[in-house]
Design a protein around this motif. Structure first.
Motif, PDB file in Angstrom:
ATOM      1  N   THR A   1       1.185   0.861  -1.909  1.00 21.66           N
ATOM      2  CA  THR A   1       0.403   1.629  -2.108  1.00 21.66           C
ATOM      3  C   THR A   1      -1.535   1.347  -1.955  1.00 21.66           C
ATOM      4  O   THR A   1      -1.895  -0.008  -1.905  1.00 21.66           O
ATOM      5  N   LEU A   2      -1.929   1.632  -1.361  1.00 19.33           N
ATOM      6  CA  LEU A   2      -3.484   1.486  -0.561  1.00 19.33           C
ATOM      7  C   LEU A   2      -4.421   1.275  -1.727  1.00 19.33           C
ATOM      8  O   LEU A   2      -5.838   0.699  -1.988  1.00 19.33           O
ATOM      9  N   PHE A   3      -4.228   1.889  -2.599  1.00 17.17           N
ATOM     10  CA  PHE A   3      -5.149   2.276  -4.046  1.00 17.17           C
ATOM     11  C   PHE A   3      -5.231   3.388  -4.551  1.00 17.17           C
ATOM     12  O   PHE A   3      -4.611   3.665  -4.709  1.00 17.17           O
ATOM     13  N   THR A   4      -5.779   2.801  -6.019  1.00 19.49           N
ATOM     14  CA  THR A   4      -6.097   4.199  -7.181  1.00 19.49           C
ATOM     15  C   THR A   4      -6.284   4.172  -7.866  1.00 19.49           C
ATOM     16  O   THR A   4      -7.137   3.311  -8.408  1.00 19.49           O
ATOM     17  N   HIS A   5      -7.355   5.145  -7.616  1.00 16.80           N
ATOM     18  CA  HIS A   5      -8.912   5.290  -8.016  1.00 16.80           C
ATOM     19  C   HIS A   5      -8.524   6.096  -9.968  1.00 16.80           C
ATOM     20  O   HIS A   5      -8.670   7.570  -9.332  1.00 16.80           O
ATOM     21  N   LEU A   6      -8.371   5.671 -10.726  1.00 14.68           N
ATOM     22  CA  LEU A   6      -8.127   6.781 -12.238  1.00 14.68           C
ATOM     23  C   LEU A   6      -9.432   8.090 -12.201  1.00 14.68           C
ATOM     24  O   LEU A   6      -8.836   9.224 -13.230  1.00 14.68           O
ATOM     25  N   ASN A   7     -10.368   7.747 -11.913  1.00 15.05           N
ATOM     26  CA  ASN A   7     -11.362   8.314 -12.039  1.00 15.05           C
ATOM     27  C   ASN A   7     -11.447   9.081 -13.651  1.00 15.05           C
ATOM     28  O   ASN A   7     -11.683   8.458 -14.387  1.00 15.05           O
TER      29      ASN A   7
END
Ligand code: AMP
Length: 307
Positions: free
Chosen positions: A96-102
């Protein structure tokens, strides 16, 4: 559109996906997308999720045109959840490179009244607090399944453990099961999960298939092997959507139905990986599912011989 028999709460996302052959940004994704695109072929399905102001109208149209009930899909002022993943050479390992839940960071779900009466609930991969808030609004579901992933096992372990006694089935992949339970064996991990009050445990093992463990029964469903895999993203969600869609369609929670449902889930996952993102699932029909299921039955049947 009538009341959905199955509701799916989960993520709706834009994914940046990198495989050795190809990289694409902003691909429609999220657990609720993959699961509902499969389940809608089998049963009336509604999703509960939130998207941001950047969510593309053509993606709403795609879901609508495939018959997914969108009464529970909210739009927020923030951006849509964004996730980035990179696969290794063999498409086995994913980083996983990034997780932005926003928009999901502050999501409090409000179910439309006819969603509350749904008999079947799939708590697809999303914050376990959101999964619980959905469950608390339901008025007496017949069968509740839950899916999760490492992100939540690491970040919301206590919430997840509180949720487990309230669900009938837990789906997770082998590495997630080991992370959650501290065990290094599928059966031992399943036993640990069952001790938390979950009757049925479904452990997905990628291209090695899945194992269904329920009370004293164990069933193995090998994967439907393909020569070319484009993108494994969403295969686990497609599996869960296929399995829950089948259980809801047959309105039966016997172990025999679980075994059949695991076959449908396996076939759905095999369609999912044939193309990038959810493109293949968006075009597959119930009759495609049936045809591949026939092939899968032949592949997995063992002739009787005395030894
Ligand atoms: P899978 O390949 O079945 O693990 O599912 C991949 C999908 O999960 C992608 O489309 C992502 O958008 C979505 N996803 C990734 N991280 C999360 C998360 N923390 N919560 C919910 N969904 C996620």
């Amino acid at each position: 559109m009538g009341a959905p028999r199955l509701i799916v709460v989960g993520s709706v996302a834009y994914d940046d996906i990198e495989t050795p052959a190809r990289a694409e940004k902003g691909v429609l994704g999220g657990s609720a997308i993959y699961s509902s695109l499969v389940a809608r072929m089998l049963v009336d399905t509604g999703i509960v999720a939130i998207v941001g102001r950047d969510f593309r109208p053509e993606d709403v149209e795609l879901l609508r045109s495939r018959g997914v009930n969108l009464a529970g899909l909210e739009t927020a002022q923030e951006l849509t959840l964004r996730w980035g993943g990179r696969y290794d050479q063999d498409l086995h390992e994913r980083e996983t490179l990034f997780t932005h839940l926003n928009a999901f960071a502050n999501f409090v779900p409000h179910l439309p009244s006819d969603f509350k009466e749904a008999a079947y609930i799939l708590l697809a991969n999303i914050d376990p607090d959101v999964q619980l808030q959905v469950l608390e609004q339901c008025t007496g579901p017949r069968f509740v399944a839950c899916d999760t992933m490492n992100f939540w096992i690491q970040n919301k372990r206590t919430s997840l453990l509180n949720l487990l006694p309230k669900v009938d089935a837990l789906f997770l992949n082998d590495m997630e099961a080991f992370r959650l339970t501290g065990q290094r064996n599928v059966l031992a991990a399943a036993r640990w999960i069952q001790k938390q009050g979950v009757m049925t445990v479904v452990i997905k093992k990628g291209e090695h298939g899945a194992v269904v463990i329920s009370q004293g029964n164990v069933h193995a469903a090998p994967a439907f092997l393909l020569e070319t895999v484009q993108d494994p993203t969403g295969a686990g969600d497609a599996f869960a959507g296929g399995m829950m869609g089948t259980i809801a369609c047959l309105n039966d929670t016997s172990f025999e139905t679980f075994r059949f449902a695991a076959a449908v889930g396996t076939v759905a996952a095999s369609f999912c990986v044939e193309r990038f993102g959810p493109a293949r699932l968006a075009e597959v029909t119930r009759s495609d599912l049936r045809s591949r299921l026939q092939l899968y039955k032949t592949l997995t049947s063992i002739p009787h011989k005395e030894i």
